[in-house]
Design an enzyme around this catalytic site. Structure first.
Site, mmCIF file in Angstrom:
data_model
loop_
_atom_site.group_PDB
_atom_site.id
_atom_site.type_symbol
_atom_site.label_atom_id
_atom_site.label_comp_id
_atom_site.label_asym_id
_atom_site.label_seq_id
_atom_site.Cartn_x
_atom_site.Cartn_y
_atom_site.Cartn_z
ATOM 1 N N HIS A 155 9.523 -3.349 3.379
ATOM 2 C CA HIS A 155 9.108 -3.609 1.988
ATOM 3 C C HIS A 155 10.324 -3.917 1.121
ATOM 4 O O HIS A 155 10.279 -4.790 0.246
ATOM 5 C CB HIS A 155 8.403 -2.389 1.400
ATOM 6 C CG HIS A 155 7.112 -2.027 2.066
ATOM 7 N ND1 HIS A 155 6.967 -0.941 2.895
ATOM 8 C CD2 HIS A 155 5.900 -2.629 2.018
ATOM 9 C CE1 HIS A 155 5.720 -0.875 3.316
ATOM 10 N NE2 HIS A 155 5.050 -1.894 2.809
ATOM 11 N N MET A 205 0.855 -1.198 0.000
ATOM 12 C CA MET A 205 0.000 0.000 0.000
ATOM 13 C C MET A 205 0.888 1.244 0.000
ATOM 14 O O MET A 205 0.461 2.323 0.410
ATOM 15 C CB MET A 205 -0.926 -0.014 1.212
ATOM 16 C CG MET A 205 -1.897 -1.194 1.184
ATOM 17 S SD MET A 205 -3.430 -0.916 2.074
ATOM 18 C CE MET A 205 -2.817 -0.617 3.723
ATOM 19 N N GLY A 206 2.132 1.095 -0.435
ATOM 20 C CA GLY A 206 3.030 2.248 -0.522
ATOM 21 C C GLY A 206 3.576 2.645 0.834
ATOM 22 O O GLY A 206 3.598 1.838 1.769
ATOM 23 N N ARG A 252 2.589 2.756 9.681
ATOM 24 C CA ARG A 252 1.830 3.463 10.724
ATOM 25 C C ARG A 252 2.728 3.978 11.855
ATOM 26 O O ARG A 252 2.269 4.765 12.686
ATOM 27 C CB ARG A 252 0.729 2.562 11.297
ATOM 28 C CG ARG A 252 -0.416 2.341 10.313
ATOM 29 C CD ARG A 252 -1.648 1.728 10.971
ATOM 30 N NE ARG A 252 -2.801 1.741 10.091
ATOM 31 C CZ ARG A 252 -3.178 0.737 9.307
ATOM 32 N NH1 ARG A 252 -2.487 -0.388 9.300
ATOM 33 N NH2 ARG A 252 -4.245 0.843 8.540
#
Ligand code: PAF
Length: 290
Positions: free
Chosen positions: A45, A38-39, A195
């Site tokens: 990642h 989701m970028g 987050r």
């Protein structure tokens, strides 16, 4: 998204262009890996991209902030978006293709399908985020069928998501191998997450207590501690460490996520808790991984 002269990464926004590229690789006999994201990309990642490159000839990353996996009260609007920076990171990482569809490409007018995985989809995070895993299952099924990769890679940080996706591809006979990649952590143990950007400096300083508490709980259970008592003590420890709300701390079977009955089973201790406005999740294996 700006491609400059030094970019080798190609970005496409529609399914036909994605399929054309993948078909061309297939004609050359190349294998293909998909890394859905989701970028707001971070080292976690990039570890997935790196692993994908080691396992396949060509790597596709997808970037789509999937509205269907956020409840109306959740952080869809606030979710960090940094497409240009993500493009540069993927380009530097040597990823071959970025699939970054708009919402009307993924969910055109009239879209009516919802994939609901009963059992796994309704427990733990699924119990606290109703509909979340329907959104994840639906979008991941679409991404897999749009790309038709040989392998797809997902982080163990979202452990329940990983177990759910394994169930999804088995149940729907989607011909892809799902690869789980261990969580990447900061030096103090905090699991990398997009987050984490929501944490204030004070909250950031307290957040590693989540990993420390999970490790201590896993050790106690592996040593024969009473599972319910250990989980309750871990919950209390998190509140004591500054988490304002603990959604759950639970020990589960690592393969099925059924409640753990003994510290001798392959197990995982999982938790979700709020530090300020950031809802953090993390999990650890019962015994250290080999
Ligand atoms: O883990 C994520 O970032 C998302 O849940 C995923 C798998 C990309 C689906 O939107």
């Amino acid at each position: 998204m700006v491609a400059n002269n030094t970019s080798t990464l190609i970005a496409v926004r529609d399914v036909d262009s994605l399929r054309r590229r993948v078909k061309a690789w297939r004609r050359e006999g190349k294998s293909v890996a998909l890394v859905p994201t989701m970028g707001a990309l971070h080292k976690g990642h990039l570890t997935l991209m790196d692993r994908a490159q080691k396992m396949a000839d060509c790597v596709v990353a997808s970037l789509f902030v999937n509205p269907k996996q956020f409840a109306p009260s959740e952080d869809f609007a606030a979710y960090p978006r940094q497409e240009n920076a993500d493009f540069e990171l993927l380009n530097s990482a040597g990823v071959h293709l970025l699939f970054a569809p708009d919402v009307n490409v993924m969910y055109p007018a009239g879209f009516s399908t919802n994939i609901q995985i009963t059992g796994i989809g309704g427990i733990l995070d699924g119990a606290h985020r109703p509909g979340h895993f329907d959104g994840v299952s639906t979008v991941v099924a679409k991404l897999l069928l749009q790309t038709l990769p040989d392998i797809a890679l997902f982080g163990e940080k979202d452990y329940q998501q990983l177990v759910l996706i394994r169930r999804l591809v088995a149940d729907l006979n989607i011909p892809v191998d799902i690869i789980g990649v261990p969580t990447v952590r900061e030096a103090d143990g905090l699991a990398l997450s997009s987050r984490n950007a929501y944490l204030t400096p004070e909250e950031r300083a307290k957040a590693p207590a989540l990993y420390a508490t999970l490790c201590a709980a896993a050790k106690s259970i592996a040593e024969g501690g009473d599972i319910a008592a250990v989980a309750a003590a871990a919950k209390a420890a998190l509140l004591e460490s500054g988490f304002r709300q603990v959604d759950y701390v639970e020990a589960r079977n690592a393969d099925t996520l059924a409640p753990l009955t003994s510290g001798k089973e392959p197990g995982r201790v999982l938790a979700a808790a709020f530090m300020g406005r950031a809802r953090l999740i993390d999990n650890v294996p019962l015994s250290p991984q080999k």
